[in-house]
Scaffold this active site. Structure first.
Site, PDB file in Angstrom:
ATOM      1  N   ASN A   7     -11.250   4.894  -9.534  1.00 55.09           N
ATOM      2  CA  ASN A   7      -9.978   4.309  -9.938  1.00 55.09           C
ATOM      3  C   ASN A   7      -9.980   3.922 -11.417  1.00 55.09           C
ATOM      4  O   ASN A   7      -8.965   4.066 -12.104  1.00 55.09           O
ATOM      5  CB  ASN A   7      -9.657   3.096  -9.063  1.00 55.09           C
ATOM      6  CG  ASN A   7      -9.327   3.497  -7.631  1.00 55.09           C
ATOM      7  OD1 ASN A   7      -8.950   4.638  -7.370  1.00 55.09           O
ATOM      8  ND2 ASN A   7      -9.477   2.569  -6.695  1.00 55.09           N
ATOM      9  N   ARG A  10      -2.276  11.986  -7.719  1.00 50.53           N
ATOM     10  CA  ARG A  10      -1.741  10.627  -7.820  1.00 50.53           C
ATOM     11  C   ARG A  10      -1.989  10.020  -9.199  1.00 50.53           C
ATOM     12  O   ARG A  10      -1.148   9.305  -9.746  1.00 50.53           O
ATOM     13  CB  ARG A  10      -2.378   9.748  -6.730  1.00 50.53           C
ATOM     14  CG  ARG A  10      -1.856   8.308  -6.713  1.00 50.53           C
ATOM     15  CD  ARG A  10      -0.468   8.235  -6.174  1.00 50.53           C
ATOM     16  NE  ARG A  10       0.105   6.887  -6.301  1.00 50.53           N
ATOM     17  CZ  ARG A  10       1.328   6.563  -5.925  1.00 50.53           C
ATOM     18  NH1 ARG A  10       2.099   7.465  -5.386  1.00 50.53           N
ATOM     19  NH2 ARG A  10       1.786   5.349  -6.079  1.00 50.53           N
ATOM     20  N   ASP A  35      -3.158  10.218  -1.490  1.00 52.37           N
ATOM     21  CA  ASP A  35      -3.310   9.914  -0.070  1.00 52.37           C
ATOM     22  C   ASP A  35      -1.968   9.679   0.610  1.00 52.37           C
ATOM     23  O   ASP A  35      -1.049   9.098   0.023  1.00 52.37           O
ATOM     24  CB  ASP A  35      -4.164   8.649   0.103  1.00 52.37           C
ATOM     25  CG  ASP A  35      -5.607   8.879  -0.284  1.00 52.37           C
ATOM     26  OD1 ASP A  35      -6.051  10.030  -0.197  1.00 52.37           O
ATOM     27  OD2 ASP A  35      -6.279   7.914  -0.676  1.00 52.37           O
ATOM     28  N   MET A  70      -1.133  -3.864   2.944  1.00 57.91           N
ATOM     29  CA  MET A  70      -0.491  -3.158   1.836  1.00 57.91           C
ATOM     30  C   MET A  70       0.100  -1.797   2.212  1.00 57.91           C
ATOM     31  O   MET A  70       1.085  -1.365   1.617  1.00 57.91           O
ATOM     32  CB  MET A  70      -1.486  -2.997   0.683  1.00 57.91           C
ATOM     33  CG  MET A  70      -1.937  -4.318   0.085  1.00 57.91           C
ATOM     34  SD  MET A  70      -2.937  -4.104  -1.389  1.00 57.91           S
ATOM     35  CE  MET A  70      -3.373  -5.803  -1.747  1.00 57.91           C
TER      36      MET A  70
END
Length: 438
Positions: A23, A97, A121, A343
């Site tokens: 990330n 993404r 995802d 989330m």
């Protein structure tokens, strides 16, 4: 689809070095677009998401030079703006993404950007409102092109202007995009309710080394004074905390003795303490963690005797990427555990495969599952599975390694997006995993 054939029931033994954080890599690679000087990033994981983003920047005109497999030099001194408006860019960007984070740097430095609906995802709604509203606060305008299904983001002629903004959610990628836009905006930007994950802190530290002026790093209140230009710098990624949690889960499920090297212990947040609460033996040795799980583990209860709950939360709370791992590990523990995924509403849907393996899990709703541990090693039985996303995929791999018999996991390209050579690394420790390329 490529597959893993996993023979369960084998203990792992030895040590494994943690790779750089996926990330963080996606954020800082996009930040290289903010300067025409050379930027060197090291400890990059060799995974498909990182390779695809680097390829995307290369096709945009960024000069990419591999100094080693994990160290790359970037120089964005000749960007092809026309390419960003092409169908080729749109198709490539919408499959990744991480492409959403080129938006802030492009608008800030070049005045415009194109954003197709990004891939990644399939874990439920992943709205981009925080990104858009943040850039609008800085003066950018948006237009949705219905023919190409893309957003066109344009800065005013005199550039972006700093302002005060209160984010509607502490979005990590949203915060990253706004920070990268604000560092070159005129005046001061104040971002309240900013995400403060270690990877956001790393992005800010790298930008400050490049000449930005960001204060409040590590808090949810950032003060950014815009500068006219940034210069080159060198930056090293943190270890990937999700990989740390994945290997802890594997060691627990397989009754193994593993030494995890260079885990970045100060950047793991609540993860070690939550593993301790579900009975995993962690020994912290400097910047390393040893797991020696020879006996089955027992899940704690709360002080009042109620069932332990593990839930995700913004940093320094538990990352949502870890919940699938905790869920699988709990299936063979003594005791019960509630998993509360706040989330994303589709991240627990892989539970049906665990039910096929004999796990005792009740999926209460899209966000909550109750796990009733079997209290013994290898309580799961082998089955065939398909990985829907990175984190569910690694949870399936952990389950297969701890099960009786031989399992098949299809669509392992999802796992490859986040884990470098995971089968080779585990086989060196005693796992039995065969990769089948289709």
């Amino acid at each position: 689809m490529s597959s893993f054939i996993v023979e369960g029931g084998h203990s792992l033994n030895g040590e494994i070095k943690i790779k750089g954080a996926k990330n963080e890599a996606l954020e800082v690679i996009c930040a290289t677009l903010l300067t025409s000087d050379k930027v060197v990033i090291s400890n990059l994981p060799q995974i498909s998401d990182v390779r695809n983003l680097i390829n995307l920047l290369s096709e945009m005109g960024v000069k990419v030079k591999y100094l080693s497999p994990s160290e790359v030099e970037f120089q964005a001194d000749d960007i092809d703006i026309a390419y960003i408006h092409s169908d080729k860019y749109r198709k490539k960007a919408e499959s990744l993404r991480g492409s959403v984070m080129v938006m802030g740097p492009l608008v800030s430095r070049f005045g415009s950007a194109i954003l197709p609906k990004p891939g990644g995802d399939k874990i439920g709604r992943r709205r981009l409102d925080t990104h858009f509203v943040g850039l609008q606060n800085l003066g950018a305008s948006f237009n949705y092109n219905r023919e190409t299904h893309t957003y066109e983001i344009v800065a005013p002629e005199d550039g972006l202007k700093g302002c005060y903004m209160l984010l509607d959610e502490a979005s990590v990628t949203g915060t990253a995009n706004i920070i990268m836009a604000a560092v070159l905006a005129k005046g001061e930007t104040i971002i309240y309710n900013a995400a403060c994950e270690p990877y956001i802190q790393q992005l800010c530290l790298m930008l400050n080394k490049m000449g930005a002026s960001i204060e409040g790093v590590g808090s949810n209140l950032l003060h950014i004074k815009g500068v006219e230009q940034l210069h080159g710098a060198s930056h090293r990624l943190l270890p990937d905390m999700i990989e740390v949690g994945s290997f802890i889960g594997m060691a627990a499920m397989t009754g193994s003795n593993l030494l995890l090297k260079d885990v970045g212990i100060n950047d793991l947040g609540l993860m070690p303490s939550v593993f301790n609460r579900i009975g995993i033996n962690l020994e912290i040795c400097g910047n390393d963690i040893r797991i020696d799980q020879k006996e089955i583990y027992c899940i704690d209860e709360f002080i009042d005797g109620s069932i332990m709950t593990v839930s995700d939360a913004p940093w320094p709370g538990l990352s949502p990427d870890l919940l699938s791992i905790f869920l699988v590990v709990a299936t063979q523990a003594k005791g019960s555990l509630i998993i509360h995924q706040k989330m994303f509403e589709s991240r627990l849907f892989f539970v049906d495969k665990l039910l096929d393996m004999g796990a005792r899990v009740i999926l209460c709703d899209p966000h909550r599952a109750v796990v009733i541990g079997a209290g013994k090693f290898h309580c799961l039985r082998a089955t065939d599975m398909v990985s829907p996303d990175i984190r569910a995929g690694i949870a399936m791999l952990i389950a297969a390694m701890g099960a009786k018999g031989t399992s098949r996991i299809q669509n392992i390209n999802q796992i490859d997006r986040g884990y470098e050579n995971i089968d080779r690394r585990l086989n060196k420790l005693g796992a039995k995993i065969i990769r089948i390329e289709d």
